[in-house]
Design an enzyme around this catalytic site. Structure first.
Site, PDB file in Angstrom:
ATOM      1  N   GLY A   1       8.989   7.348  -0.844  1.00 21.06           N
ATOM      2  CA  GLY A   1       9.384   6.078  -0.240  1.00 21.06           C
ATOM      3  C   GLY A   1       9.827   5.093  -1.299  1.00 21.06           C
TER       4      GLY A   1
ATOM      5  CB  VAL B   1       6.094   4.960  -2.893  1.00 20.20           C
ATOM      6  CG1 VAL B   1       4.677   5.503  -2.714  1.00 20.20           C
ATOM      7  CG2 VAL B   1       6.118   3.465  -2.611  1.00 20.20           C
TER       8      VAL B   1
ATOM      9  CE  LYS C   1       5.247  -1.543  -3.449  1.00 17.93           C
ATOM     10  NZ  LYS C   1       4.754  -2.490  -2.410  1.00 17.93           N
TER      11      LYS C   1
ATOM     12  CG  ASP D   1       5.018  -6.503   7.122  1.00 16.39           C
ATOM     13  OD1 ASP D   1       5.515  -6.508   8.269  1.00 16.39           O
ATOM     14  OD2 ASP D   1       5.447  -5.790   6.197  1.00 16.39           O
TER      15      ASP D   1
END
Length: 428
Positions: free
Chosen positions: A21, A28, A45, A139
């Site tokens: 990702g 990531v 990350k 979020d």
């Protein structure tokens, strides 16, 4: 630069790194490591700070970093280490997950209400912990709830989170379909109340497999928010759950509950009581077992066998537990026979799955053994891993309540997933 970062990470003991990702400023990676006791796989990350320097996102990153360093909760993704690499890149090493909640919902035929309660209770406990420490997430969505190997929910992605001590927010954060009404029509809003709205959207998605409000136009979405929450006719959502969702999705934030009030709601409390009752029952059962072993002459009542998640129903029927005069040798033989039967059944299932995969690729003229078909092999492996990870938790939990799921149904579901992805595979 990316090659340099990879080499530095390898020198630190991280291997088998795969991209899973990322975004414009971050990547990531999934990596193997023995750097942390009891942990073999981690997610890393990597944030390119030099790219962030001239962006307003640098403010959000600094907040994310400071919050992730201090939060400690069983249902918030755990950060093992944060370090800076040469060149200014920052690495956040955190626990890896098999899938996120959105993937599991989209790849299942509905999650049992008992599992919905369990996972939502875990999410609420994480958000309550944050709010009690004056942290807002801003979020909350199913994509940001990761599922560990044992099926527990872990709240992740603190990119929009910040410390709040009573003041209002004036920045639009999060995803449009999870955003509270006040974010669309007001310059200022209470982020804790908007987090509660997002929790209501998450529970609706878990219970129905769909979102209650879906519109790309802000004005139309605001109109939908004013209407009472409706539920799909094909979804059998219990009335108590519907009332609970509507309780969180109140248009006026002043009437919306706090996350502590959500945690104390009777619908969630009923799950907590069930867990406590099961725990007490298990303790009593263990005490009875110890008493029986100490006094062999005591009468032994019949015990109903329990079907564990992922276990084969027919195997459990073969290994019924009860009062018996058989010798330890005979009992051991019965257990071995049952285990062998389960292994044979599992092997047969996966052989059948493999035959169908090969048949599918022959039908579509895909050569899995051609050296030029590396893309094909990689895509097939990716599809297999994606399917098994996304369905392992939901399917095993479905088994625990409704018995063993049809193997033919699981195979059909997997093949449908492969067919949808076949355009990405290079034909010969």
């Amino acid at each position: 630069m990316k090659i340099h970062i990879t080499e530095v990470l390898r020198s630190m003991g991280f291997t088998s790194m795969l991209n899973i990702g990322g975004g414009n400023f971050s990547t990531v990676k999934l990596a193997k490591t023995s750097r942390y006791p009891g942990v073999s796989t981690v997610a890393i990350k990597i944030i390119e700070c030099q790219l962030l320097a001239s962006s307003v996102l640098s403010i959000f990153f600094s907040r994310e970093l400071s919050i992730m360093k201090i939060v400690k909760h069983p249902h918030i993704v755990h950060v093992y280490e944060v370090f800076e690499l040469p060149g200014g890149a920052v690495c956040i090493v955190m626990e890896a997950a098999s899938a996120n909640l959105a993937q599991v919902i989209d790849n299942s035929n509905g999650i049992p209400i008992r599992i919905v309660k369990k996972r939502f209770s875990q999410i609420v406990s994480a958000v309550e912990y944050l709010h009690n420490n004056d942290i807002v997430h801003r979020d909350l969505k199913c994509d940001n709830v990761l599922l560990s190997a044992d099926g527990n929910g872990k709240l992740a992605d603190f990119g929009f989170s910040r410390f709040m001590t009573g003041e209002l927010s004036d920045t639009f954060c999060g995803s449009l379909w999870y955003a509270a009404p006040e974010l669309l029509i007001s310059n200022c809003y209470d982020p804790k109340k908007s987090d509660v709205w997002s929790l209501g959207i998450i529970l609706y998605y878990m219970a129905t497999g769909d979102l209650p409000f879906k519109c790309h136009d802000n004005i139309e979405l605001s109109i939908q928010h004013r209407e009472p929450v409706t539920f799909p006719k094909h979804c059998n959502v219990e009335e108590e759950c519907r009332i609970f969702i509507s309780y969180m999705l109140q248009y006026d934030p002043q009437n919306r509950p706090s996350v502590s009030e959500v945690a104390q709601h009777p619908w969630l409390q009923s799950f907590q009581k069930d867990v406590q009752a099961q725990s007490s029952s298990s303790s009593v059962s263990n005490e009875k077992d110890m008493s029986t072993s100490e006094n062999a002459s005591a009468p032994c009542p019949n015990v109903e066998p329990v079907l564990e998640a992922g276990a084969s129903k027919e195997v459990v029927e073969e290994v019924e537990i009860g009062c018996s005069d058989e010798s330890p040798h005979t009992a051991g033989k019965r257990a071995r026979d049952a285990s062998n039967k389960w292994l044979a059944s599992t092997l047969k299932f996966f052989k059948s799955l493999l035959r169908r995969i090969k048949k599918l690729f022959r039908r579509n003229n895909y050569n899995m053994h051609d050296s030029t078909s590396a893309t094909t092999q990689q895509q097939c492996a990716s599809d297999c891993v994606f399917f098994l990870q996304a369905s392992a938790t939901s399917d095993s939990e479905h088994n625990s309540k409704h018995g063993q799921r049809s193997k033919r149904q699981i195979i059909r579901k997997f093949l449908q997933h492969i067919i949808k992805r076949k355009q990405k595979v290079k034909p010969i």
